[in-house]
Design a protein around this motif. Structure first.
Motif, PDB file in Angstrom:
ATOM      1  N   LEU A 198       0.572  -0.955   0.396  1.00 45.46           N
ATOM      2  CA  LEU A 198       0.536  -0.144   0.497  1.00 45.46           C
ATOM      3  C   LEU A 198       0.748   1.485  -0.146  1.00 45.46           C
ATOM      4  CD1 LEU A 198      -2.432  -1.090   2.716  1.00 45.46           C
ATOM      5  CD2 LEU A 198      -3.066  -1.188  -0.211  1.00 45.46           C
ATOM      6  N   ALA A 199       1.702   0.866   0.814  1.00 49.20           N
ATOM      7  CA  ALA A 199       2.575   2.393   1.153  1.00 49.20           C
ATOM      8  C   ALA A 199       3.270   2.863  -0.689  1.00 49.20           C
ATOM      9  CB  ALA A 199       3.799   2.500   1.730  1.00 49.20           C
ATOM     10  N   GLY A 200       3.620   1.375  -1.577  1.00 49.56           N
ATOM     11  CA  GLY A 200       4.539   2.018  -2.549  1.00 49.56           C
ATOM     12  C   GLY A 200       3.111   2.193  -3.221  1.00 49.56           C
ATOM     13  N   LEU A 201       2.423   1.738  -3.597  1.00 47.25           N
ATOM     14  CA  LEU A 201       1.245   1.914  -4.768  1.00 47.25           C
ATOM     15  C   LEU A 201       1.009   3.795  -4.167  1.00 47.25           C
ATOM     16  CD1 LEU A 201      -0.986   1.831  -6.135  1.00 47.25           C
ATOM     17  CD2 LEU A 201      -2.475   0.994  -4.410  1.00 47.25           C
TER      18      LEU A 201
ATOM     19  N   LEU B  50       7.640   1.742  -6.447  1.00 49.60           N
ATOM     20  CA  LEU B  50       7.229   0.687  -7.347  1.00 49.60           C
ATOM     21  C   LEU B  50       7.608  -0.401  -6.899  1.00 49.60           C
ATOM     22  CD1 LEU B  50       6.039  -0.373 -10.684  1.00 49.60           C
ATOM     23  CD2 LEU B  50       7.414   0.014 -10.967  1.00 49.60           C
ATOM     24  N   ASN B  51       8.998  -0.169  -6.688  1.00 50.49           N
ATOM     25  CA  ASN B  51       9.547  -1.649  -6.084  1.00 50.49           C
ATOM     26  C   ASN B  51       9.270  -1.496  -4.382  1.00 50.49           C
ATOM     27  OD1 ASN B  51      11.132  -3.048  -8.526  1.00 50.49           O
ATOM     28  ND2 ASN B  51      11.620  -1.009  -8.883  1.00 50.49           N
ATOM     29  N   MET B  52       8.832  -1.113  -4.046  1.00 56.46           N
ATOM     30  CA  MET B  52       7.769  -1.048  -2.931  1.00 56.46           C
ATOM     31  C   MET B  52       6.717  -1.742  -3.064  1.00 56.46           C
ATOM     32  SD  MET B  52       7.034   1.829   0.449  1.00 56.46           S
ATOM     33  CE  MET B  52       8.700   2.819  -0.233  1.00 56.46           C
ATOM     34  N   MET B  53       6.268  -1.226  -3.762  1.00 58.21           N
ATOM     35  CA  MET B  53       4.836  -2.418  -4.397  1.00 58.21           C
ATOM     36  C   MET B  53       5.147  -3.479  -5.303  1.00 58.21           C
ATOM     37  SD  MET B  53       1.303  -0.971  -6.552  1.00 58.21           S
ATOM     38  CE  MET B  53       2.530  -1.694  -8.160  1.00 58.21           C
ATOM     39  N   LEU B  54       5.829  -3.885  -5.498  1.00 51.54           N
ATOM     40  CA  LEU B  54       5.803  -5.221  -6.310  1.00 51.54           C
ATOM     41  C   LEU B  54       7.183  -6.068  -5.536  1.00 51.54           C
ATOM     42  CD1 LEU B  54       6.937  -3.110 -10.218  1.00 51.54           C
ATOM     43  CD2 LEU B  54       4.391  -4.137  -9.091  1.00 51.54           C
ATOM     44  N   GLY B  55       7.827  -5.214  -5.186  1.00 50.55           N
ATOM     45  CA  GLY B  55       8.550  -6.865  -4.076  1.00 50.55           C
ATOM     46  C   GLY B  55       8.099  -7.284  -3.551  1.00 50.55           C
ATOM     47  N   PRO B  56       7.232  -6.682  -2.605  1.00 54.62           N
ATOM     48  CA  PRO B  56       6.646  -7.767  -1.468  1.00 54.62           C
ATOM     49  C   PRO B  56       5.284  -8.070  -1.927  1.00 54.62           C
ATOM     50  CG  PRO B  56       7.201  -5.183  -0.252  1.00 54.62           C
ATOM     51  CD  PRO B  56       7.234  -5.278  -1.976  1.00 54.62           C
ATOM     52  N   LEU B  57       4.953  -7.334  -3.162  1.00 51.51           N
ATOM     53  CA  LEU B  57       3.458  -8.393  -3.537  1.00 51.51           C
ATOM     54  C   LEU B  57       3.491 -10.111  -4.282  1.00 51.51           C
ATOM     55  CD1 LEU B  57       0.435  -8.530  -4.880  1.00 51.51           C
ATOM     56  CD2 LEU B  57       1.704  -6.925  -7.813  1.00 51.51           C
ATOM     57  N   VAL B  58       5.516  -9.922  -4.990  1.00 51.18           N
ATOM     58  CA  VAL B  58       5.113 -11.177  -4.978  1.00 51.18           C
ATOM     59  C   VAL B  58       5.681 -12.303  -4.640  1.00 51.18           C
ATOM     60  CG1 VAL B  58       6.796 -12.411  -6.779  1.00 51.18           C
ATOM     61  CG2 VAL B  58       6.502  -9.762  -7.495  1.00 51.18           C
ATOM     62  N   ALA B  59       6.772 -11.502  -3.101  1.00 52.53           N
ATOM     63  CA  ALA B  59       6.533 -12.245  -2.030  1.00 52.53           C
ATOM     64  C   ALA B  59       5.485 -13.096  -1.226  1.00 52.53           C
ATOM     65  CB  ALA B  59       7.546 -11.403  -0.875  1.00 52.53           C
ATOM     66  N   TRP B  60       4.092 -11.813  -1.467  1.00 57.04           N
ATOM     67  CA  TRP B  60       3.649 -12.014  -0.638  1.00 57.04           C
ATOM     68  C   TRP B  60       2.637 -13.527  -1.021  1.00 57.04           C
ATOM     69  CZ3 TRP B  60      -1.826  -9.198  -1.273  1.00 57.04           C
ATOM     70  CH2 TRP B  60      -2.795  -9.676  -0.104  1.00 57.04           C
TER      71      TRP B  60
ATOM     72  N   THR C 106      -5.560  -6.279  -1.627  1.00 56.96           N
ATOM     73  CA  THR C 106      -4.739  -6.019  -0.321  1.00 56.96           C
ATOM     74  C   THR C 106      -5.938  -5.827   1.028  1.00 56.96           C
ATOM     75  OG1 THR C 106      -4.902  -3.631  -0.840  1.00 56.96           O
ATOM     76  CG2 THR C 106      -3.042  -4.484  -1.254  1.00 56.96           C
ATOM     77  N   VAL C 107      -7.911  -5.446   0.105  1.00 59.34           N
ATOM     78  CA  VAL C 107      -8.471  -5.165   0.929  1.00 59.34           C
ATOM     79  C   VAL C 107      -9.395  -6.644   1.069  1.00 59.34           C
ATOM     80  CG1 VAL C 107     -10.863  -3.916   1.236  1.00 59.34           C
ATOM     81  CG2 VAL C 107      -9.149  -2.992   0.659  1.00 59.34           C
ATOM     82  N   LEU C 108      -9.129  -7.487   0.143  1.00 67.70           N
ATOM     83  CA  LEU C 108      -9.963  -8.763   0.423  1.00 67.70           C
ATOM     84  C   LEU C 108      -9.998  -9.676   0.428  1.00 67.70           C
ATOM     85  CD1 LEU C 108     -12.854  -7.986  -2.845  1.00 67.70           C
ATOM     86  CD2 LEU C 108     -12.868  -7.677  -0.185  1.00 67.70           C
ATOM     87  N   GLY C 109      -7.962  -9.830   0.213  1.00 71.02           N
ATOM     88  CA  GLY C 109      -6.575 -10.585   0.575  1.00 71.02           C
ATOM     89  C   GLY C 109      -6.169 -10.983   1.901  1.00 71.02           C
ATOM     90  N   ARG C 110      -6.722  -9.881   2.779  1.00 72.04           N
ATOM     91  CA  ARG C 110      -5.545  -9.955   4.637  1.00 72.04           C
ATOM     92  C   ARG C 110      -5.958 -11.199   4.508  1.00 72.04           C
ATOM     93  NH1 ARG C 110      -3.904  -5.427   6.286  1.00 72.04           N
ATOM     94  NH2 ARG C 110      -4.094  -3.114   4.889  1.00 72.04           N
ATOM     95  N   ARG C 111      -5.151 -11.375   5.459  1.00 72.83           N
ATOM     96  CA  ARG C 111      -5.246 -13.161   5.966  1.00 72.83           C
ATOM     97  C   ARG C 111      -5.631 -13.925   4.915  1.00 72.83           C
ATOM     98  NH1 ARG C 111      -7.507  -9.049   9.409  1.00 72.83           N
ATOM     99  NH2 ARG C 111      -9.529  -9.511   8.516  1.00 72.83           N
ATOM    100  N   ARG C 112      -4.642 -13.946   3.883  1.00 72.23           N
ATOM    101  CA  ARG C 112      -5.127 -15.441   3.287  1.00 72.23           C
ATOM    102  C   ARG C 112      -3.720 -16.054   3.439  1.00 72.23           C
ATOM    103  NH1 ARG C 112      -9.939 -15.951   1.978  1.00 72.23           N
ATOM    104  NH2 ARG C 112      -8.800 -18.514   0.883  1.00 72.23           N
ATOM    105  N   GLU C 113      -3.029 -15.841   4.779  1.00 71.04           N
ATOM    106  CA  GLU C 113      -1.452 -16.039   4.428  1.00 71.04           C
ATOM    107  C   GLU C 113      -1.340 -17.607   4.872  1.00 71.04           C
ATOM    108  OE1 GLU C 113      -0.903 -11.822   4.391  1.00 71.04           O
ATOM    109  OE2 GLU C 113      -2.677 -13.209   5.031  1.00 71.04           O
TER     110      GLU C 113
END
Length: 394
Positions: A82-85, A115-125, A183-190
């Motif tokens: 979210l911060a990267g977005l 951009l990479n603040m968003m993309l890096g964690p997104l892929v790892a997620w 990021t809203v609907l997918g929280r806690r899906r780890e």
């Protein structure tokens, strides 16, 4: 214990978010940034674009690793996404207001950080959420991203619909629309089983095998990406060397058709790899097909055969890259370093753009595109062989 599968709606939302990442950079880097540089620099636009691209690629590489590490240590990916977005969206709009080249370079570098603040964690997620038995399906869904990026570029440059001064605003809006839902609907899906450290005894016993698999996956993607970067930059020049009157719109249409055709094929092949437990076989096969397409291109003297070769290469390469992103998460040694490790894999996306121009300068003036494509074919074949030697993990 086998991790629980994610529902289809979450796969779809994740694919849209990845597509949002592509929308964030494809229209800017392929169309809008060159236009901005031309308006600032005039006839010096080529050297200025090279300068902006070079420094941007370096910053992107470092930022992706840094924020991958940060999301590993914080134990939460979504706040970084979210911060990267937010940061990348604000800086994207600011790029349009740059008054000189120095401002533009600084803003593009800052935008790459966001951009990479968003993309890096997104892929790892994705690695935190999707079990190995679903990574082929995830990879197939990720093939939507490049197609969405290309379509967004066409949309924002359609002047009857969007004024030139509003293009970057529209891009930023599209990215938010695509990324925010997951990021809203997918929280806690780890899945806890995907985030738990591997037992040290198992990790040590398989350390050599894991290290070898990671290295082969890294180098295979790097080799294919060199060819992808070369065709991305020089497709139109090559086609015009075969047919001087070849229009840029025809080249764009071929490029878009390849991306669109890759989506259903990626989904089918990814699903097949999940059902049959063969995650690496499609990667090796696609790299080999890409090599065959490049060999046809190298041997072609006519336009029809040349385009056919490019279509084979383009579809195979797109499927390869989409599935590879998801399957890479399978071979990483420890979940606690997933963001960092995917950051290092991201170098396979940025470094080829720095290597490829030198290969082109060395080969094309003296030997033509035939030699360049023959080299690319050899690199892709090397990628196929590297992947074929990975020991199957169950």
């Amino acid at each position: 214990m086998r991790a629980e599968h994610q529902p289809w709606w979450f796969v779809a939302l994740f694919a849209l978010a990845a597509g949002g990442g592509a929308v964030a950079y494809v229209p800017l880097l392929t169309v809008l940034l060159p236009l901005k540089i031309t308006s600032l620099m005039g006839s010096q636009d080529v050297s200025a674009l090279a300068q902006v691209t070079f420094f941007g690629a370096i910053v992107a590489s470092l930022a992706n690793i840094a924020f991958g590490v940060a999301s590993d240590r914080s134990g939460s990916r979504v706040p970084w996404i979210l911060a990267g977005l937010l940061a990348s969206s604000v800086l994207l709009v600011a790029i349009g207001e740059a008054q000189d080249l120095v401002q533009l370079v600084a803003l593009v570098m800052a935008w790459q950080v966001g951009l990479n603040m968003m993309l890096g964690p997104l892929v790892a997620w994705a690695g935190d959420c999707f079990p190995d038995s679903q990574k082929g399906t995830l990879g197939g869904a990720l093939s939507l991203a490049p197609a969405m990026g290309a379509l967004a570029g066409s949309l924002v440059t359609f002047e009857p619909l969007i004024a030139s001064g509003q293009r970057l605003w529209v891009v930023a809006g599209l990215v938010c629309i695509l990324v925010l839902p997951v990021t809203v609907l997918g929280r806690r899906r780890e899945r806890a089983s995907l985030m738990a450290p591997r037992p040290e005894a198992i990790a040590e016993a398989s350390e050599d095998q894991t290290r070898a698999a990671v290295a082969r996956m890294w180098f295979a993607r790097f080799l294919v990406q060199i060819a992808e970067a070369g065709l991305f930059a020089f497709l139109l020049f090559w086609l015009r060397s075969l047919s001087p009157g070849f229009h840029e719109n025809q080249a764009a249409n071929i490029f878009s058709t390849v991306l669109i055709c890759s989506v259903p094929l990626s989904l089918v092949i990814g699903r097949w790899s999940d059902r049959h437990g063969r995650p690496i076989l499609p990667l090796s096969a696609c790299a080999a097909m890409a090599a065959a397409g490049l060999a046809v291109m190298a041997a072609s003297s006519g336009l029809t055969l040349a385009i056919a070769g490019y279509v084979v290469f383009g579809i195979s390469g797109t499927i390869f890259l989409s599935l590879h992103t998801a399957q890479t998460l399978r071979v990483l040694p420890q979940p606690r370093n997933r963001g960092r490790d995917m950051g290092f894999f991201n170098l396979t996306n940025t470094v080829p753009s720095l290597v490829m121009p030198w290969l082109t300068i060395a080969l094309v003036p003296a030997f033509g595109f035939t030699a360049l494509f023959a080299l690319f074919a050899a690199l892709s074949l090397g990628a196929a062989l590297l992947l074929a030697t990975i020991r199957r993990r169950t």
